[in-house]
Design a protein around this motif. Structure first.
Motif: not given
Length: 345
Positions: A274-288, A290-301
């Motif tokens: 299970f993951g997340l994907a954005a449309p091609k061409g989405t800015s690296p800043e937005v992808v970054g 989202l990625h950072a927030e998901v990493q924080k999410m999965i570390k929560r007990p």
């Protein structure tokens, strides 16, 4: 409001080689000032996103594992960021309706695909789609994995995977394996076992996992290979028996069930993810972001507990790693689909 750290050398901190020793560090060089001004639009964009609700599109009807995991992610991201993340279900077409919708959406980060294994299967099943399910999407991350488990009706004499393979070899084609439909994950899983173990089994396709599970319980079919949550409740009934986890490590939720690797079949490895994907061409800043927030999410007990309860194991992939994962999986399943001559109506 989210903050953004400027890259080194952008000008917010003076470059020592350009700052005279008698000048206060608070002053910027001309070059540094120009770089800082050029970075302002990036800062504004990073601070603004998301300024409206973000939609996670699910390719299935509500209630399935993908939908459950996507809603958990949306709720967790909303709580952690103070922003709004919602789920929209667009079932049908073996998830191609949802995937196509996101692939054609504006690449602004507000329409995301709650993707899973099927995204890597459909390119070979539907080669004439008006979009590319892999290349027209930008993976953000893969954050959970649900290894498949092989279960049999309790009347099947095999007590482990080796015995099941021996039984299938002694009775070629007599064992039936169920799936929720041609080209579905359980169908691919059965064909994978046939390929790596050198056995023959007969595929019986159903319209969904529910009927497949019911006929396994009733003895109309002998084998089902699917994600653990699909059969977790029924395993306690004694009417079906787990033989192996199709992975190299045991499931936390099924610690007593050996892996296929332990049984001598390490190539029998298949898991929904299970993951997340954005449309091609989405800015690296937005992808970054989202990625950072998901990493924080999965570390929560609490999030880890919910994933484990759903039969999924938390994993962590960067956008680049997720991209390679999808490409590798698409090649792997494409080769198997071609070898098994899997067709869908």
């Amino acid at each position: 409001m989210e903050t953004y750290s400027f890259p080194t050398g952008c000008g917010l901190q003076p470059a020592h080689e350009e700052t005279p020793v008698n000048r206060s560090p608070k002053f910027l060089s001309r070059r540094g000032l120009m770089l800082a001004l050029a970075a302002l639009p990036l800062l504004a964009h990073a601070q603004a996103y998301p300024s409206k609700p973000v939609t996670l599109v699910v390719g299935y009807a509500p209630g399935g594992t993908t939908d459950i995991v996507a809603r958990m992610a949306a709720q967790s991201l909303s709580t952690a960021t103070g922003k709004t993340f919602i789920v929209e279900n667009k079932g049908g077409g073996s998830t191609t309706i949802a995937t196509g919708h996101v692939a054609k959406a504006a690449p602004d980060g507000y329409t995301l695909l709650a993707n899973e294994m099927t995204q890597t299967i459909v390119p070979s099943l539907f080669p004439k789609l008006p979009f590319d399910p892999i290349r027209d999407l930008a993976p953000v991350t893969v954050f959970a994995e649900a290894p498949y488990v092989l279960v049999v009706n309790s009347n099947v004499p095999a007590k482990n995977l080796r015995e099941l393979v021996a039984l299938a070899k002694a009775q070629p084609g007599k064992l039936n394996f169920a799936s929720g439909g041609a080209g579905s994950g359980p169908h691919i899983a059965g064909e994978l076992l046939k390929s790596v173990a050198g056995i023959e089994m007969t595929h019986v396709a159903y319209k969904g996992s529910g009927p497949a599970v019911q006929d396994l319980l009733g003895g109309q079919v002998e084998v089902l290979i699917t994600a653990a949550p699909t059969v977790a409740a029924q395993m306690a009934s004694g009417r079906m028996r787990p033989l192996a986890v199709a992975h190299t490590k045991r499931l936390s939720s099924l610690p007593n069930v050996p892996t296929a690797a332990e049984a001598g079949f390490p190539e029998f490895r298949i898991a929904n993810w299970f993951g997340l994907a954005a449309p091609k061409g989405t800015s690296p800043e937005v992808v970054g972001y989202l990625h950072a927030e998901v990493q924080k999410m999965i570390k929560r007990p609490d999030v880890r507990e919910k994933l484990l309860a759903a039969g999924a194991e938390p994993v962590s992939m960067t956008p680049a790693e997720a991209t390679r994962h999808l490409e590798t999986e698409a090649q792997r399943w494409g080769a198997l689909i071609q070898k098994a001559q899997i067709k869908v109506d």
